[in-house]
Design a protein around this motif. Structure first.
Motif, short mmCIF file in Angstrom:
data_model
loop_
_atom_site.label_atom_id
_atom_site.label_comp_id
_atom_site.label_asym_id
_atom_site.label_seq_id
_atom_site.Cartn_x
_atom_site.Cartn_y
_atom_site.Cartn_z
N PRO A 1 -7.16 17.40 2.14
CA PRO A 1 -5.80 17.05 2.55
C PRO A 1 -4.71 17.81 1.80
O PRO A 1 -3.60 17.96 2.31
CB PRO A 1 -5.72 15.55 2.23
N ASP A 2 -5.02 18.31 0.60
CA ASP A 2 -4.01 19.05 -0.16
C ASP A 2 -4.07 20.55 0.11
O ASP A 2 -3.26 21.32 -0.40
CB ASP A 2 -4.13 18.79 -1.66
N GLY A 3 -5.06 20.98 0.91
CA GLY A 3 -5.13 22.38 1.35
C GLY A 3 -5.43 23.38 0.27
O GLY A 3 -5.15 24.57 0.43
N ASN A 4 -6.10 22.95 -0.82
CA ASN A 4 -6.38 23.90 -1.91
C ASN A 4 -7.76 24.53 -1.79
O ASN A 4 -8.18 25.31 -2.64
CB ASN A 4 -6.22 23.23 -3.27
N VAL B 1 -10.62 23.18 -2.14
CA VAL B 1 -11.60 22.60 -3.06
C VAL B 1 -11.82 21.13 -2.71
O VAL B 1 -10.88 20.41 -2.37
CB VAL B 1 -11.11 22.71 -4.53
N ASN B 2 -13.08 20.70 -2.79
CA ASN B 2 -13.40 19.29 -2.50
C ASN B 2 -13.14 18.46 -3.76
O ASN B 2 -14.06 18.14 -4.52
CB ASN B 2 -14.87 19.18 -2.08
N ASP B 3 -11.86 18.11 -3.99
CA ASP B 3 -11.50 17.46 -5.25
C ASP B 3 -10.57 16.26 -5.05
O ASP B 3 -9.81 15.90 -5.94
CB ASP B 3 -10.83 18.47 -6.18
N THR B 4 -10.63 15.64 -3.87
CA THR B 4 -9.78 14.48 -3.60
C THR B 4 -10.62 13.28 -3.20
O THR B 4 -11.77 13.41 -2.79
CB THR B 4 -8.78 14.78 -2.46
N MET B 5 -10.02 12.10 -3.33
CA MET B 5 -10.66 10.85 -2.90
C MET B 5 -9.66 10.07 -2.05
O MET B 5 -8.44 10.22 -2.19
CB MET B 5 -11.10 10.02 -4.10
N GLY B 6 -10.19 9.24 -1.17
CA GLY B 6 -9.32 8.49 -0.28
C GLY B 6 -8.53 7.41 -0.98
O GLY B 6 -7.31 7.33 -0.87
N LEU B 7 -9.23 6.57 -1.75
CA LEU B 7 -8.63 5.34 -2.26
C LEU B 7 -8.96 5.16 -3.73
O LEU B 7 -10.12 5.28 -4.15
CB LEU B 7 -9.17 4.15 -1.46
N THR B 8 -7.95 4.84 -4.52
CA THR B 8 -8.17 4.43 -5.90
C THR B 8 -7.53 3.08 -6.12
O THR B 8 -6.61 2.67 -5.40
CB THR B 8 -7.59 5.46 -6.89
N MET B 9 -8.01 2.36 -7.12
CA MET B 9 -7.47 1.06 -7.46
C MET B 9 -7.99 0.64 -8.82
O MET B 9 -9.03 1.13 -9.28
CB MET B 9 -7.86 0.00 -6.41
N THR C 1 0.84 -1.20 0.00
CA THR C 1 0.00 0.00 0.00
C THR C 1 0.87 1.25 0.00
O THR C 1 1.79 1.39 0.82
CB THR C 1 -0.93 0.01 1.23
N TYR C 2 0.59 2.13 -0.95
CA TYR C 2 1.26 3.43 -1.04
C TYR C 2 0.31 4.52 -0.57
O TYR C 2 -0.88 4.50 -0.90
CB TYR C 2 1.71 3.71 -2.47
N ILE C 3 0.84 5.47 0.20
CA ILE C 3 0.00 6.51 0.79
C ILE C 3 0.69 7.87 0.67
O ILE C 3 1.93 7.96 0.71
CB ILE C 3 -0.30 6.17 2.28
N ARG C 4 -0.12 8.90 0.50
CA ARG C 4 0.41 10.26 0.44
C ARG C 4 0.76 10.72 1.86
O ARG C 4 -0.07 11.16 2.62
CB ARG C 4 -0.62 11.19 -0.19
N LYS C 5 2.05 10.60 2.18
CA LYS C 5 2.51 10.97 3.51
C LYS C 5 2.33 12.46 3.76
O LYS C 5 2.05 12.89 4.90
CB LYS C 5 4.00 10.59 3.65
N ASP C 6 2.47 13.29 2.72
CA ASP C 6 2.29 14.72 2.90
C ASP C 6 0.85 15.05 3.28
O ASP C 6 0.60 15.97 4.05
CB ASP C 6 2.70 15.49 1.65
N TRP C 7 -0.12 14.26 2.79
CA TRP C 7 -1.52 14.47 3.18
C TRP C 7 -1.72 14.09 4.64
O TRP C 7 -2.44 14.78 5.37
CB TRP C 7 -2.44 13.65 2.30
#
Length: 477
Positions: free
Chosen positions: A186-189, A191-199, A153-159
């Motif tokens: 989580p990216d601090g922009n 805007v509601n434009d992120t998702m938790g998990l993709t696959m 599993t890879y995760i955005r540590k900066d988030w």
């Protein structure tokens, strides 16, 4: 009059037939296991990257000439099958995982367990990895070309850092991270434009390489459970996994394009900051994820993480090297080629890093990779053996990056070895149909059209019509 298919197969096989004929003629003058060996390989170097030079270096090292045929990658299985059908067998071949069982049962491969047992080189290879290639008849007809590898599993540590969250270690923590990655900017922009998990939506065995944090103890395909083969989709653990999938999908935490994603599509969503978590291959991909994410956002950081509680990773069964019955001295072929590949010396250097001055150079006593001959814009990575998937505890001579090392260490420490289901005629006939039905009911459960229990029950009814009982009997014979 020949059919069009026959003509196509003839065109495919003709170069290999001429090659085999030449090998047979040459064999009359000496011992082919020592003087010369013939081979059909998939992942060996291309000619543009030094295949002929590699073969010459192999001969210099071993005293044995090797003649290599390398079909086009996307036609490899087809051409190898046509070659076997024509009876023009080389001494040694590379066999793809999905093709291994049919070749092993064909009568054209030599049992290798005697040579493995006598080999000092193979004593350093995991017994579980080698046993994955053993058939029910007790024989091992192939050895791994590399450690199977698998996903982490890879995760955005900066988030995580932006949200003051820690790497998750339990399902509840993982769920909370995915939810925050989706709804807490989580990216601090702003805007509601992120998702938790993709696959990507994978099927069959590949499904079980991915999705381990959701699947946990469940398996999508046929599963050897407590010494008995079962259909993993019908096990109690799968009901719990379907419940978790549905929760994430229903709440918008799981990528709503999950069913149509390709692996490249899903990876891009991590790179571009659309998604925060994805499971993918350990090894060099650890570096690629982080570098590609930084190309979009220099502040990005992608790391691999250990499985959460009750989850595990998978070590797959990779392609095999097999010796055919055409080899007049299979013991010599095994020693000259396979033992050289794992000798922890000049042979393993050749198989892994290639030729000094062509693929690598020595600087201040250290191995340094040179530009790839066919593509000077990228460094050469391997001759045949992947340096990130070494299977005999040999220490890489070219240091791997911290991210690559971390992903491999996590995978090795937390993975179970997959095995190959060995079914009979009904399994071969029906397995594809069963997978299609399984995908159908998986999708209905994930999207909420059926409850997990309903999906399992309706799948079972259809699976019985497709002779599931007979398949399980074949697997457990």
């Amino acid at each position: 009059m020949k059919s069009k298919l026959s003509q196509i197969l003839l065109l495919l096989v003709m170069p290999l037939a001429l090659f085999a004929a030449g090998q047979q003629e040459a064999s009359e003058t000496g011992d082919p296991g020592l003087k010369k060996i013939s081979a059909i390989f998939d992942r060996i170097l291309t000619e543009d990257n030094g295949q002929k030079e590699w073969a010459a270096a192999f001969e210099d090292l071993t005293g044995t000439k090797i003649e290599i045929v390398k079909p086009v990658h996307n036609q490899y299985s087809q051409i190898l099958g046509a070659t076997f059908a024509a009876g023009d067998l080389p001494d040694i071949v590379e066999i793809q995982t999905n093709d291994y069982l049919s070749y092993a049962k064909s009568g054209h491969l030599v049992p290798l367990e005697e040579y493995i047992e006598k080999s000092a080189e193979f004593k350093n290879v995991s017994k579980d990895l080698i046993e994955a290639y053993r058939l029910k008849d007790g024989h091992i007809y192939g050895v791994p070309t590399y450690d199977g590898g698998g996903c982490v599993t890879y995760i955005r540590k900066d988030w995580l850092d932006n949200l003051n969250m820690k790497v998750p270690t339990t399902w509840d923590e993982y769920y909370n991270v995915l939810k925050a990655f989706t709804f807490s900017d989580p990216d601090g922009n702003g805007v509601n434009d992120t998702m938790g998990l993709t696959m990507p939506f994978q099927t069959g065995y590949e499904f079980d390489y991915y999705n381990r944090f959701i699947m946990q103890q469940a398996m999508f395909g046929f599963q050897n459970k407590n010494g008995k083969w079962v259909d993993g989709f019908l096990e109690p653990e799968m009901k719990d996994a379907l419940t978790r999938f549905n929760k994430l999908y229903n709440e918008g935490i799981l990528d709503n394009e999950f069913f149509t994603n390709k692996t490249s599509t899903a990876r891009s969503k991590i790179y571009e900051g659309q998604a925060g978590v994805m499971e993918y291959w350990s090894g060099t991909w650890a570096e690629r994820f982080d570098e590609s994410a930084k190309n979009s956002n220099p502040a990005a950081q992608v790391i691999s993480i250990e499985p959460i509680k009750n989850a595990f990773y998978i070590n797959r069964v990779g392609p095999a090297f097999s010796i055919t019955t055409a080899a007049k001295n299979p013991a010599a072929v095994f020693d000259v080629f396979l033992n050289t590949m794992l000798d922890k010396g000049a042979g393993q250097v050749l198989f892994t890093y290639g030729i000094e001055g062509t693929h690598y150079e020595m600087k201040d006593g250290k191995y340094v990779m040179m530009p790839e001959p066919a593509n000077p814009d990228r460094p050469f990575d391997k001759a045949y053996s992947d340096p990130t998937l070494i299977m005999n505890n040999w220490k890489p001579l070219v240091p791997l990056t911290d991210l690559i090392n971390l992903s491999r260490e996590i995978h090795v420490a937390n993975s179970i070895q997959l095995s190959l289901p060995q079914g009979g005629d009904i399994y071969i006939k029906r397995n594809g149909e069963l997978l299609t039905v399984k995908q159908e009911f998986f999708a209905l459960a994930v999207t909420g059209a059926l409850t997990p229990a309903e999906a399992q029950a309706q799948y079972k009814a259809k699976a019985m019509d497709l002779e599931l009982d007979t398949i399980l009997a074949e697997l457990n014979q």
